[in-house]
Design an enzyme around this catalytic site. Structure first.
Site, short mmCIF file in Angstrom:
data_model
loop_
_atom_site.label_atom_id
_atom_site.label_comp_id
_atom_site.label_asym_id
_atom_site.label_seq_id
_atom_site.Cartn_x
_atom_site.Cartn_y
_atom_site.Cartn_z
N ASP A 136 -8.59 13.19 0.17
CA ASP A 136 -9.84 13.79 -0.34
C ASP A 136 -10.93 12.74 -0.59
O ASP A 136 -12.08 12.93 -0.20
CB ASP A 136 -9.60 14.52 -1.67
CG ASP A 136 -8.58 15.63 -1.57
OD1 ASP A 136 -8.07 15.89 -0.47
OD2 ASP A 136 -8.29 16.25 -2.61
N PHE A 152 12.83 -7.46 2.66
CA PHE A 152 12.09 -6.32 3.23
C PHE A 152 11.61 -6.71 4.61
O PHE A 152 11.60 -7.90 4.96
CB PHE A 152 10.90 -5.98 2.32
CG PHE A 152 11.00 -4.61 1.66
CD1 PHE A 152 12.15 -4.22 1.01
CD2 PHE A 152 9.93 -3.73 1.68
CE1 PHE A 152 12.24 -2.98 0.40
CE2 PHE A 152 10.00 -2.49 1.08
CZ PHE A 152 11.16 -2.11 0.43
N ARG A 178 7.52 -2.83 10.63
CA ARG A 178 7.74 -1.38 10.77
C ARG A 178 7.29 -0.81 12.10
O ARG A 178 7.94 0.08 12.66
CB ARG A 178 7.00 -0.65 9.64
CG ARG A 178 7.71 -0.77 8.36
CD ARG A 178 7.04 0.01 7.27
NE ARG A 178 7.80 -0.20 6.05
CZ ARG A 178 7.41 0.17 4.85
NH1 ARG A 178 6.24 0.76 4.69
NH2 ARG A 178 8.17 -0.05 3.81
N ALA A 238 -3.12 2.60 -8.51
CA ALA A 238 -4.41 1.91 -8.42
C ALA A 238 -5.34 2.39 -9.53
O ALA A 238 -5.97 1.59 -10.25
CB ALA A 238 -5.04 2.14 -7.05
N LEU A 280 11.20 10.23 2.70
CA LEU A 280 11.49 8.83 3.01
C LEU A 280 12.86 8.34 2.56
O LEU A 280 13.31 8.67 1.46
CB LEU A 280 10.44 7.94 2.33
CG LEU A 280 10.57 6.46 2.68
CD1 LEU A 280 9.93 6.17 4.01
CD2 LEU A 280 9.98 5.59 1.61
N ALA A 309 -4.96 9.07 -10.54
CA ALA A 309 -4.15 8.49 -11.60
C ALA A 309 -2.84 7.97 -11.05
O ALA A 309 -1.80 8.02 -11.69
CB ALA A 309 -3.90 9.53 -12.69
C1 LIG Z 1 7.89 7.96 -0.10
C2 LIG Z 1 7.10 6.71 -0.19
C3 LIG Z 1 7.68 5.54 -0.63
C4 LIG Z 1 6.94 4.37 -0.74
N1 LIG Z 1 7.53 3.22 -1.16
C5 LIG Z 1 6.80 2.10 -1.26
C6 LIG Z 1 7.38 0.89 -1.71
O1 LIG Z 1 8.57 0.82 -2.02
N2 LIG Z 1 6.61 -0.21 -1.79
C7 LIG Z 1 5.30 -0.21 -1.46
O2 LIG Z 1 4.64 -1.23 -1.56
N3 LIG Z 1 4.70 0.95 -1.06
C8 LIG Z 1 5.41 2.09 -0.96
N4 LIG Z 1 4.81 3.24 -0.55
C9 LIG Z 1 3.35 3.31 -0.45
C10 LIG Z 1 2.77 3.43 -1.87
O3 LIG Z 1 3.62 4.20 -2.67
C11 LIG Z 1 1.39 4.07 -1.89
O4 LIG Z 1 0.58 3.48 -0.92
C12 LIG Z 1 0.73 3.89 -3.24
O5 LIG Z 1 1.58 4.32 -4.27
C13 LIG Z 1 -0.60 4.62 -3.32
O6 LIG Z 1 -1.07 4.52 -4.63
P1 LIG Z 1 -2.54 4.98 -5.00
O7 LIG Z 1 -2.72 4.68 -6.44
O8 LIG Z 1 -3.50 4.38 -4.04
O9 LIG Z 1 -2.57 6.54 -4.73
P2 LIG Z 1 -1.59 7.75 -5.18
O10 LIG Z 1 -0.42 7.28 -5.94
O11 LIG Z 1 -1.38 8.54 -3.96
O12 LIG Z 1 -2.48 8.55 -6.18
C14 LIG Z 1 -3.58 9.31 -5.77
C15 LIG Z 1 -4.18 9.95 -6.98
O13 LIG Z 1 -5.41 10.56 -6.62
C16 LIG Z 1 -5.44 11.86 -7.14
N5 LIG Z 1 -6.32 12.67 -6.29
C17 LIG Z 1 -6.29 12.77 -4.94
N6 LIG Z 1 -7.27 13.59 -4.53
C18 LIG Z 1 -7.92 14.00 -5.63
C19 LIG Z 1 -9.02 14.87 -5.87
N7 LIG Z 1 -9.65 15.52 -4.88
N8 LIG Z 1 -9.43 15.08 -7.14
C20 LIG Z 1 -8.80 14.46 -8.18
N9 LIG Z 1 -7.74 13.64 -8.00
C21 LIG Z 1 -7.33 13.41 -6.74
C22 LIG Z 1 -4.01 12.32 -7.18
O14 LIG Z 1 -3.84 13.37 -8.10
C23 LIG Z 1 -3.32 11.03 -7.62
O15 LIG Z 1 -3.39 10.90 -9.02
C24 LIG Z 1 5.56 4.39 -0.40
C25 LIG Z 1 4.98 5.56 0.07
C26 LIG Z 1 5.74 6.70 0.21
C27 LIG Z 1 5.12 7.89 0.82
#
Ligand SMILES: Cc1cc2nc3c(=O)[nH]c(=O)nc-3n(C[C@H](O)[C@H](O)[C@H](O)COP(=O)(O)OP(=O)(O)OC[C@H]3O[C@@H](n4cnc5c(N)ncnc54)[C@H](O)[C@@H]3O)c2cc1C
Length: 562
Positions: free
Chosen positions: A207, A113, A272, A14, A238, A11
């Site tokens: 995972d 950036f 980076r 993405a 960060l 959640a």
């Molecule tokens: C500190 C920090 C700052 C950042 N700043 C930027 C930025 O300014 N600009 C930019 O473009 N990118 C940035 N990034 C990168 C970006 O934030 C992430 O790549 C992006 O938010 C990932 O989103 P996601 O939806 O793929 O996954 P996430 O937001 O990581 O969500 C993963 C989800 O999967 C769920 N999940 C995981 N494993 C399981 C499981 N086994 N069972 C059930 N649920 C599970 C979690 O609970 C969560 O809801 C940053 C990253 C970090 C670490």
């Protein structure tokens, strides 16, 4: 046993973006997340999201920067798709209510950036991820999407070559249950926690990638791990690239602005990987202090820091004991982003029928060997939207597979076996620490084959320890000991793919820097590493896949200078 047309695991941005889109098609969508959706790691994103929304900018320029940033190994068709969709994606979030920072005339504010040829990063102070996440959460609630909160999936169920859903563990109740679905969409984020020090949330244990790999999907480019130049010295938390975007300098312990030496044009806003290597070189050559160099914001003044970088000021005070208005912040390169992930096509489909992926857990390969800052939030929003849209169209015509009860029972047995182990083996935390330390020491910014081998040699020992590790906590409700133990298998599996990928790739490209092969080798290595778990041999099988090109001269590999 629950049943939905589409189960979205994760959640973060993405997963929520996909859900908001899919539900519009009237399909029965549910989301499952191991943390409360608003605590998903996306919440931590600070600096912003890229989109060429200024008429003087163009998606073509954004695409070129991204291809170059990827060190010419990103898939060009996917990169073009992302950059073309970026404007609409950001404006759609704006229309949903995201409170972006604004210019005087009311337009969305954009900041410079790293490695970007235009100031194209849209932002909301230094809390961009948080406001995007909250906006999507509102939409999810409004649409009445069912959310299984604080439930961790432990298995992707594959039956006769078709994914039939997932088996999950309800952390609040200590119960195992199955969710059967026509399609399982993995949006489970990255694997930063393979490393001991990381900017990532503790939940970023990869995972989805590991479970998909075990179920028969392929992983791509796992060796490409981004080290962010400005993790705080001790915690790794960060400090956004936005701090350098706002004019922050990097200085060494002698007060020199050393980026003038490594990237004379772009300086602190080089790519980076370039900045991380420059910092590490300064530290290794003795011009750092306590393993760190410094981010100097003093010249920005209190007003600008408070307005644009309030969280950075707070974090520096709380975690390093320095106020950046008066004192430079100690920072160092820190494991940050997983360029590798579950291999998908442009829409999110994997090679396994019924299994899709988007966001950081996927490798559609828009980032190649090095992601540009601001492109990951974009990746989540664009490819989440595309997967949701495509699945919304397709799901109506698909049959519901059957998730056998035996799959659920298998996971129950696995947990019982773990809980019932005698208190003799090692504790999960010890495995995590040894793995994380080895990855930090041996497979980080600069990679030496002898060091990679040391990390590789540790894996069989850790695998053995996984079979005997024991839990101190035997309770059913919020048993964190159990959850960490269950994640350990994932971390070890993924570490093995990173290590082996790093050993195999005998060149330096983007974030993968081999000291014995310092140059990029386009003739032999301009290709994706594809990893598949070979269940019979109980090992990792490697193959390679050509980069998808679109035939533009501008994207031809060239010397990458900044
Ligand atoms: C500190 C920090 C700052 C950042 N700043 C930027 C930025 O300014 N600009 C930019 O473009 N990118 C940035 N990034 C990168 C970006 O934030 C992430 O790549 C992006 O938010 C990932 O989103 P996601 O939806 O793929 O996954 P996430 O937001 O990581 O969500 C993963 C989800 O999967 C769920 N999940 C995981 N494993 C399981 C499981 N086994 N069972 C059930 N649920 C599970 C979690 O609970 C969560 O809801 C940053 C990253 C970090 C670490």
């Amino acid at each position: 046993m629950y049943s939905h047309d589409l189960i979205i695991v994760g959640a973060g941005l993405a997963g929520m973006r996909a859900a908001v889109e899919a539900v519009k098609a009237g399909v029965n969508v549910a989301v499952i997340s191991k943390v409360h959706p608003l605590r998903s790691h996306s919440c931590a994103a600070q600096g912003g999201i890229n989109a060429a929304i200024n008429p003087k900018d163009s998606w073509e320029s954004h695409a070129y920067d991204t291809v170059k940033g990827s060190d010419f190994i990103g898939d060009e068709d996917a990169i073009e798709l992302m950059c073309k969709e970026a404007g609409n994606a950001v404006l759609e979030m704006d229309r949903m209510g995201t409170p972006f920072s604004r210019l005087e005339d009311g337009l969305i504010a954009q900041r410079p950036f790293g490695a970007a040829s235009f100031d194209r990063t849209c932002y909301a102070a230094d809390r961009t991820g948080q406001v995007l996440l909250h906006t999507l959460w509102e939409q999810l609630v409004k649409a009445g999407v069912q959310v299984y909160e604080e439930c961790q999936i432990l298995k992707i169920s594959e039956v006769d070559g078709q994914v039939a859903g997932v088996v999950a563990y309800d952390i609040k109740k200590g119960e195992v249950f199955g969710i059967q679905a026509k399609v399982t969409l993995l949006c489970t984020g990255g694997y930063g926690r393979v490393f001991l020090t990381s900017t990532n949330a503790t939940a970023s244990t990869g995972d989805g990638m590991a479970l998909a790999y075990r179920a028969g999907a392929t992983l791509a480019d796992m060796e490409f791990v981004q080290f962010h130049p400005t993790g705080l010295r001790y915690s790794g938390i960060l400090v956004t690239e936005g701090a350098r975007g706002e004019g922050g300098y990097l200085i060494n312990d002698e007060g020199d602005r050393f980026m003038t030496k490594y990237a004379p044009n772009k300086l602190e806003l080089a790519s980076r990987d370039v900045v991380a290597r420059a910092e590490q070189t300064e530290i290794l050559e003795g011009r750092g202090r306590d393993g760190a160099i410094f981010l100097d914001l003093r010249h920005l003044g209190a007003k600008k820091i408070n307005e644009r970088l309030p969280q950075v000021r707070q974090l520096a005070r709380d975690l390093e004991g320095v106020d950046p208005v008066y004192t430079p912040i100690p920072v160092r390169p820190t494991a940050h982003y997983s360029m590798g992930g579950i291999r998908t096509d442009k829409y999110g489909a994997t090679i396994l029928p019924g299994l899709w992926a988007a966001g950081e857990s996927a490798c559609v390969s828009v980032h190649g060997a090095n992601r540009l800052g601001g492109n990951s939030l974009l990746d989540t929003i664009v490819f989440g939207y595309i997967a949701g849209r495509e699945l919304g169209d397709k799901l109506g015509g698909m049959d519901m597979p059957t998730l056998p009860e035996s799959e659920v029972q298998g996971v129950k047995d696995q947990i019982s076996e773990l809980m019932d182990r005698p208190d003799k083996g090692v504790r999960p935390a010890s495995i995590r620490e040894r793995l994380g330390e080895a990855m930090n020491s041996y497979v980080s910014v600069f990679r030496h084959p002898d060091n990679i081998q040391k990390a590789s040699d540790l894996i069989p020992t850790l695998r053995q320890d996984l079979t005997t590790m024991h839990l101190d906590d035997k309770s059913k409700v919020f048993n964190v000991d159990l959850l960490r133990a269950l994640e350990m298998q994932n971390l070890v599996d993924l570490a093995e793919t990173i290590i082996a990928g790093a050993m195999n790739r005998t060149e330096s490209r983007g974030a993968h820097s081999r000291v014995d092969f310092p140059d990029r080798d386009d003739e032999n290595w301009r290709k994706h590493t594809i990893t598949k778990w070979d269940n019979d041999a109980q090992t990792t099988a490697f193959s390679y896949e050509a980069v998808r090109t679109v035939g533009k001269d501008a994207y031809k590999p060239a010397v990458r200078s900044y």
